[in-house]
Design a protein around this motif. Sequence first.
Motif, PDB file in Angstrom:
ATOM      1  N   PHE A   1     -34.744  16.980 -36.663  1.00  0.00           N
ATOM      2  CA  PHE A   1     -34.396  15.643 -37.113  1.00  0.00           C
ATOM      3  C   PHE A   1     -34.639  14.709 -35.933  1.00  0.00           C
ATOM      4  O   PHE A   1     -34.046  14.887 -34.870  1.00  0.00           O
TER       5      PHE A   1
ATOM      6  N   TYR B   1     -44.351  16.519 -41.618  1.00  0.00           N
ATOM      7  CA  TYR B   1     -43.557  15.338 -41.320  1.00  0.00           C
ATOM      8  C   TYR B   1     -44.330  14.088 -41.708  1.00  0.00           C
ATOM      9  O   TYR B   1     -45.565  14.060 -41.658  1.00  0.00           O
TER      10      TYR B   1
ATOM     11  N   GLN C   1     -44.498   9.983 -40.694  1.00  0.00           N
ATOM     12  CA  GLN C   1     -44.049   9.004 -39.716  1.00  0.00           C
ATOM     13  C   GLN C   1     -44.523   7.607 -40.117  1.00  0.00           C
ATOM     14  O   GLN C   1     -45.718   7.318 -40.115  1.00  0.00           O
TER      15      GLN C   1
ATOM     16  N   LYS D   1     -41.120   4.145 -36.632  1.00  0.00           N
ATOM     17  CA  LYS D   1     -40.027   5.080 -36.909  1.00  0.00           C
ATOM     18  C   LYS D   1     -40.344   6.464 -36.371  1.00  0.00           C
ATOM     19  O   LYS D   1     -41.469   6.752 -35.976  1.00  0.00           O
TER      20      LYS D   1
ATOM     21  N   GLN E   1     -40.246  12.061 -40.062  1.00  0.00           N
ATOM     22  CA  GLN E   1     -39.242  12.392 -41.064  1.00  0.00           C
ATOM     23  C   GLN E   1     -39.690  13.645 -41.809  1.00  0.00           C
ATOM     24  O   GLN E   1     -40.830  13.722 -42.278  1.00  0.00           O
TER      25      GLN E   1
END
Lengths: 113, 110
Positions: free
Chosen positions: A103, B36, B38, B42, B45
């Motif tokens: 995370f 992921y 992104q 940011k 995620q």
Amino acid sequence: DTAVSQTPKYLVTQMGNDKSIKCEQNLGHDTMYWYKQDSKKFLKIMFSYNNKELIINETVPNRFSPKSPDKAHLNLHINSLELGDSAVYFCASSPDPSGEKLFFGSGTQLSVL
Amino acid sequence: GESVGLHLPTLSVQEGDNSIINCAYSNSASDYFIWYKQESGKGPQFIIDIRSNMDKRQGQRVTVLLNKTVKHLSLQIAATQPGDSAVYFCAELGAQKLVFGQGTRLTINP
């Protein structure tokens, strides 16, 4: 509530200075990481800590010194900043040291002038 | 060695179409893979992960396919939406660390 929070979001500094980036996670995870993302978006691990103990140091120059006062915090101190240190630094956490399912925080954009 | 690469650095699709993002990995011993997303400004995620004992896993509008024979991983996004615009990374698990690929920028045309 932000799960993994890091400060500052932006850091602009002169070459040779010393700076710190702070990271905190409220997920109750045991393991925390620092990753570096360069201008081409390439993400590479720098360090990982499990319960305050260093488990990975990915041949990072010793100008970079991570510190974990407790398992919810992993700070990154950088001495004698160089132009090549300019990047986005991401803190991350995971439930265990397996390295799975990280995370990530929102990143700290470091610019060394 | 550990390295993960992507076939295409950029991908442009029409809104509503399906997107397929590909990834090649080199470590045949890797047993865990993850995608992921992104977005600009940011952090990455988590989207979906898969273990090597599976060849397909589905999530909400996303599917990951794993072909161990040719060491290939793909992410399929169904009915691509403007909010899917981002850089997508595949990663494989090395020695207690995720090794990330280069990233693919997905842009959505209206």
